[in-house]
Scaffold this motif. Structure first.
Motif, mmCIF file in Angstrom:
data_model
loop_
_atom_site.group_PDB
_atom_site.id
_atom_site.type_symbol
_atom_site.label_atom_id
_atom_site.label_comp_id
_atom_site.label_asym_id
_atom_site.label_seq_id
_atom_site.Cartn_x
_atom_site.Cartn_y
_atom_site.Cartn_z
ATOM 1 N N PHE A 51 -8.033 -4.933 -27.880
ATOM 2 C CA PHE A 51 -8.083 -3.915 -26.832
ATOM 3 C C PHE A 51 -8.397 -4.594 -25.512
ATOM 4 C CE2 PHE A 51 -9.189 -1.839 -30.802
ATOM 5 C CZ PHE A 51 -8.267 -0.801 -30.802
ATOM 6 N N MET A 52 -7.600 -4.271 -24.502
ATOM 7 C CA MET A 52 -7.779 -4.895 -23.201
ATOM 8 C C MET A 52 -7.718 -3.823 -22.124
ATOM 9 S SD MET A 52 -5.752 -8.165 -21.657
ATOM 10 C CE MET A 52 -6.403 -9.227 -22.926
ATOM 11 N N ASP A 53 -8.596 -3.954 -21.159
ATOM 12 C CA ASP A 53 -8.624 -3.027 -20.038
ATOM 13 C C ASP A 53 -7.296 -3.128 -19.283
ATOM 14 O OD1 ASP A 53 -9.149 -1.892 -17.397
ATOM 15 O OD2 ASP A 53 -11.244 -1.874 -18.033
ATOM 16 N N LYS A 54 -6.688 -1.986 -18.971
ATOM 17 C CA LYS A 54 -5.397 -1.972 -18.280
ATOM 18 C C LYS A 54 -5.476 -2.631 -16.912
ATOM 19 C CE LYS A 54 -3.447 1.993 -20.660
ATOM 20 N NZ LYS A 54 -2.947 3.371 -20.552
ATOM 21 N N ARG A 55 -6.656 -2.585 -16.274
ATOM 22 C CA ARG A 55 -6.797 -3.240 -14.974
ATOM 23 C C ARG A 55 -6.610 -4.746 -15.113
ATOM 24 N NH1 ARG A 55 -12.484 -0.805 -13.513
ATOM 25 N NH2 ARG A 55 -12.644 -1.327 -15.700
ATOM 26 N N LEU A 56 -7.092 -5.312 -16.218
ATOM 27 C CA LEU A 56 -6.905 -6.739 -16.461
ATOM 28 C C LEU A 56 -5.433 -7.041 -16.728
ATOM 29 C CD1 LEU A 56 -8.140 -9.517 -16.814
ATOM 30 C CD2 LEU A 56 -8.662 -8.936 -19.173
ATOM 31 N N LEU A 57 -4.744 -6.167 -17.444
ATOM 32 C CA LEU A 57 -3.320 -6.374 -17.692
ATOM 33 C C LEU A 57 -2.530 -6.352 -16.384
ATOM 34 C CD1 LEU A 57 -2.775 -4.260 -20.908
ATOM 35 C CD2 LEU A 57 -2.831 -6.736 -20.696
ATOM 36 N N ARG A 58 -2.911 -5.486 -15.451
ATOM 37 C CA ARG A 58 -2.237 -5.457 -14.159
ATOM 38 C C ARG A 58 -2.417 -6.787 -13.438
ATOM 39 N NH1 ARG A 58 -4.912 -0.552 -13.520
ATOM 40 N NH2 ARG A 58 -3.736 1.040 -14.584
ATOM 41 N N HIS A 59 -3.562 -7.426 -13.649
ATOM 42 C CA HIS A 59 -3.817 -8.740 -13.062
ATOM 43 C C HIS A 59 -2.773 -9.756 -13.547
ATOM 44 C CE1 HIS A 59 -5.990 -12.184 -11.534
ATOM 45 N NE2 HIS A 59 -5.909 -12.724 -12.724
ATOM 46 N N PHE A 60 -2.267 -9.571 -14.759
ATOM 47 C CA PHE A 60 -1.250 -10.457 -15.305
ATOM 48 C C PHE A 60 0.148 -10.089 -14.818
ATOM 49 C CE2 PHE A 60 -4.531 -11.122 -18.610
ATOM 50 C CZ PHE A 60 -4.590 -12.505 -18.562
ATOM 51 N N GLY A 61 0.261 -9.237 -13.809
ATOM 52 C CA GLY A 61 1.552 -8.907 -13.240
ATOM 53 C C GLY A 61 2.302 -7.828 -13.984
ATOM 54 N N ARG A 62 1.582 -6.957 -14.639
ATOM 55 C CA ARG A 62 2.233 -5.970 -15.490
ATOM 56 C C ARG A 62 2.609 -4.679 -14.757
ATOM 57 N NH1 ARG A 62 0.589 -5.781 -20.987
ATOM 58 N NH2 ARG A 62 2.109 -4.151 -20.920
ATOM 59 N N GLY A 63 2.218 -4.508 -13.509
ATOM 60 C CA GLY A 63 2.599 -3.292 -12.785
ATOM 61 C C GLY A 63 1.661 -2.139 -13.063
ATOM 62 N N GLY A 64 2.014 -0.956 -12.527
ATOM 63 C CA GLY A 64 1.203 0.241 -12.690
ATOM 64 C C GLY A 64 1.381 0.866 -14.057
ATOM 65 N N ASP A 65 0.641 1.933 -14.309
ATOM 66 C CA ASP A 65 0.685 2.595 -15.619
ATOM 67 C C ASP A 65 2.098 3.004 -16.019
ATOM 68 O OD1 ASP A 65 -2.527 4.293 -15.351
ATOM 69 O OD2 ASP A 65 -2.009 2.283 -16.034
ATOM 70 N N ALA A 66 2.884 3.510 -15.069
ATOM 71 C CA ALA A 66 4.230 3.985 -15.397
ATOM 72 C C ALA A 66 5.164 2.837 -15.738
ATOM 73 C CB ALA A 66 4.792 4.787 -14.228
ATOM 74 N N GLU A 67 4.861 1.647 -15.266
ATOM 75 C CA GLU A 67 5.734 0.498 -15.480
ATOM 76 C C GLU A 67 5.243 -0.419 -16.596
ATOM 77 O OE1 GLU A 67 6.324 0.220 -10.663
ATOM 78 O OE2 GLU A 67 5.786 -1.537 -11.787
ATOM 79 N N MET A 68 4.238 -0.019 -17.334
ATOM 80 C CA MET A 68 3.645 -0.923 -18.321
ATOM 81 C C MET A 68 4.608 -1.206 -19.457
ATOM 82 S SD MET A 68 -0.146 -1.081 -17.754
ATOM 83 C CE MET A 68 -0.487 -1.691 -19.292
ATOM 84 N N TYR A 69 4.742 -2.483 -19.758
ATOM 85 C CA TYR A 69 5.533 -2.931 -20.890
ATOM 86 C C TYR A 69 4.573 -3.282 -22.018
ATOM 87 C CZ TYR A 69 9.441 -3.481 -17.676
ATOM 88 O OH TYR A 69 10.436 -3.254 -16.770
ATOM 89 N N PRO A 70 5.027 -3.192 -23.257
ATOM 90 C CA PRO A 70 4.173 -3.679 -24.351
ATOM 91 C C PRO A 70 3.936 -5.175 -24.180
ATOM 92 C CG PRO A 70 6.116 -2.520 -25.205
ATOM 93 C CD PRO A 70 6.296 -2.664 -23.733
ATOM 94 N N ALA A 71 2.828 -5.662 -24.683
ATOM 95 C CA ALA A 71 2.520 -7.087 -24.589
ATOM 96 C C ALA A 71 1.953 -7.571 -25.911
ATOM 97 C CB ALA A 71 1.525 -7.355 -23.462
ATOM 98 N N ASP A 72 2.241 -8.828 -26.210
ATOM 99 C CA ASP A 72 1.684 -9.489 -27.388
ATOM 100 C C ASP A 72 0.967 -10.745 -26.936
ATOM 101 O OD1 ASP A 72 2.753 -7.612 -29.166
ATOM 102 O OD2 ASP A 72 4.594 -8.752 -29.457
ATOM 103 N N ILE A 73 0.092 -11.242 -27.797
ATOM 104 C CA ILE A 73 -0.629 -12.484 -27.530
ATOM 105 C C ILE A 73 -0.246 -13.483 -28.613
ATOM 106 C CG2 ILE A 73 -2.892 -13.565 -27.288
ATOM 107 C CD1 ILE A 73 -3.965 -10.758 -26.547
ATOM 108 N N ILE A 74 0.175 -14.677 -28.184
ATOM 109 C CA ILE A 74 0.602 -15.714 -29.121
ATOM 110 C C ILE A 74 -0.136 -17.006 -28.780
ATOM 111 C CG2 ILE A 74 2.541 -17.060 -29.989
ATOM 112 C CD1 ILE A 74 4.375 -14.754 -29.153
ATOM 113 N N SER A 75 -0.690 -17.661 -29.780
ATOM 114 C CA SER A 75 -1.353 -18.945 -29.597
ATOM 115 C C SER A 75 -0.305 -20.054 -29.502
ATOM 116 C CB SER A 75 -2.283 -19.207 -30.782
ATOM 117 O OG SER A 75 -2.947 -20.436 -30.614
ATOM 118 N N CYS A 76 -0.606 -21.106 -28.740
ATOM 119 C CA CYS A 76 0.357 -22.180 -28.504
ATOM 120 C C CYS A 76 -0.086 -23.492 -29.125
ATOM 121 C CB CYS A 76 0.514 -22.403 -27.004
ATOM 122 S SG CYS A 76 1.172 -20.982 -26.173
ATOM 123 N N MET A 77 0.919 -24.320 -29.441
ATOM 124 C CA MET A 77 0.641 -25.677 -29.899
ATOM 125 C C MET A 77 1.656 -26.613 -29.270
ATOM 126 S SD MET A 77 1.905 -25.557 -33.826
ATOM 127 C CE MET A 77 3.602 -25.931 -34.215
ATOM 128 N N GLY A 78 1.259 -27.844 -29.021
ATOM 129 C CA GLY A 78 2.146 -28.837 -28.428
ATOM 130 C C GLY A 78 1.786 -29.137 -26.989
#
Length: 160
Positions: A51-78
């Motif tokens: 669970f993540m605060d929507k205000r923090l998601l907007r910080h990641f460039g996700r836009g306003g509530d009406a423009e929100m896209y689903p998001a996933d989190i993936i760990s990286c290697m390499g």
């Protein structure tokens, strides 16, 4: 009837639940790893909900509530995307965001899931690493699936 069980067990009113539902977004955090190098194979597609605060998601460039896209989190290697994306970083991937040449995407390729800068050239995708030790790789677009756009990362920093 939209009656929350929290009302009975925690004496939490429906109005406070509605406020928290409007404020927080549920993201999936996958157990698999995306390769920053040669590709990562993993049949493990299990995920945890975060669970993540929507205000923090907007910080990641996700836009306003009406423009929100689903998001996933993936760990990286390499190391192919260093110094910008490093092994162990948790990458936020915006699902369904419009494609734009030169942006970073999570892409499912014949060699596995990778995170690279992406360019469409005719019927091919050219995937570029930031680390100069790695040369660009080309795939036919029909062989690949763009999973989503890289919108940000979270890095573990050990404070001593």
């Amino acid at each position: 009837r939209k009656i929350s069980i929290n009302l009975f067990f925690y004496n939490q009113e429906n109005e406070s639940l509605e406020v928290s539902e409007k404020r927080y977004k549920t993201l999936r955090m996958f157990g698999l790893k995306a390769s920053l190098g040669g590709g990562a194979w993993s049949d493990d597609e299990e995920f945890d909900e975060v669970f993540m605060d929507k205000r923090l998601l907007r910080h990641f460039g996700r836009g306003g509530d009406a423009e929100m896209y689903p998001a996933d989190i993936i760990s990286c290697m390499g190391d192919s995307m260093e110094p910008h994306i490093m092994e162990g970083d948790l990458c936020m991937i915006g699902i369904g965001m419009p494609y734009k040449d030169g942006e970073i995407y999570a892409i499912n390729t014949p060699d596995g899931l990778v995170i690279k800068e992406c360019y469409k050239q005719g019927d091919e995708l050219m995937l570029v690493s930031y680390n100069p030790l790695y040369t660009p790789v080309r795939y036919y677009a029909c062989e690949c699936k763009i999973v989503g756009k890289f919108i940000g990362l979270m890095r573990d920093v050990n404070w001593l």
